[in-house]
Design a protein around this motif. Structure first.
Motif: not given
Length: 79
Positions: A50-51, A54, A65, A67, A70-71, A74, A78
């Protein structure tokens, strides 16, 4: 760009030969689970998929992105 564990992505792409030449793999040895607190994702998981995804947008290597993860993490990553 496909960010995640290289072996899993390569296995997926081996079944999709039409995508293989169009995709670049960004190996990410860590991942954010749905149970990972946002704070832990930001402070501890420096090599998470995720990182890295981003950061690819931040650095101009990607335009966005997608995905399914996990919101909360995220959104925290961000910022």
């Amino acid at each position: 760009l496909l960010c995640g564990p290289q072996d899993i992505i390569e296995e997926f792409l081996s079944k999709k030969p039409h995508l293989k030449d169009r995709c670049k793999i960004v190996h990410a040895p860590e991942h954010v689970t749905n149970d990972t607190p946002a704070r832990d994702a930001v402070r501890g998981l420096k090599q998470s998929s995720m990182r890295l995804a981003i950061e690819a947008v931040r650095d101009g290597h990607a335009h966005g992105v997608v995905s399914g993860g996990n919101t909360g993490a995220y959104m925290a990553l961000s910022k």
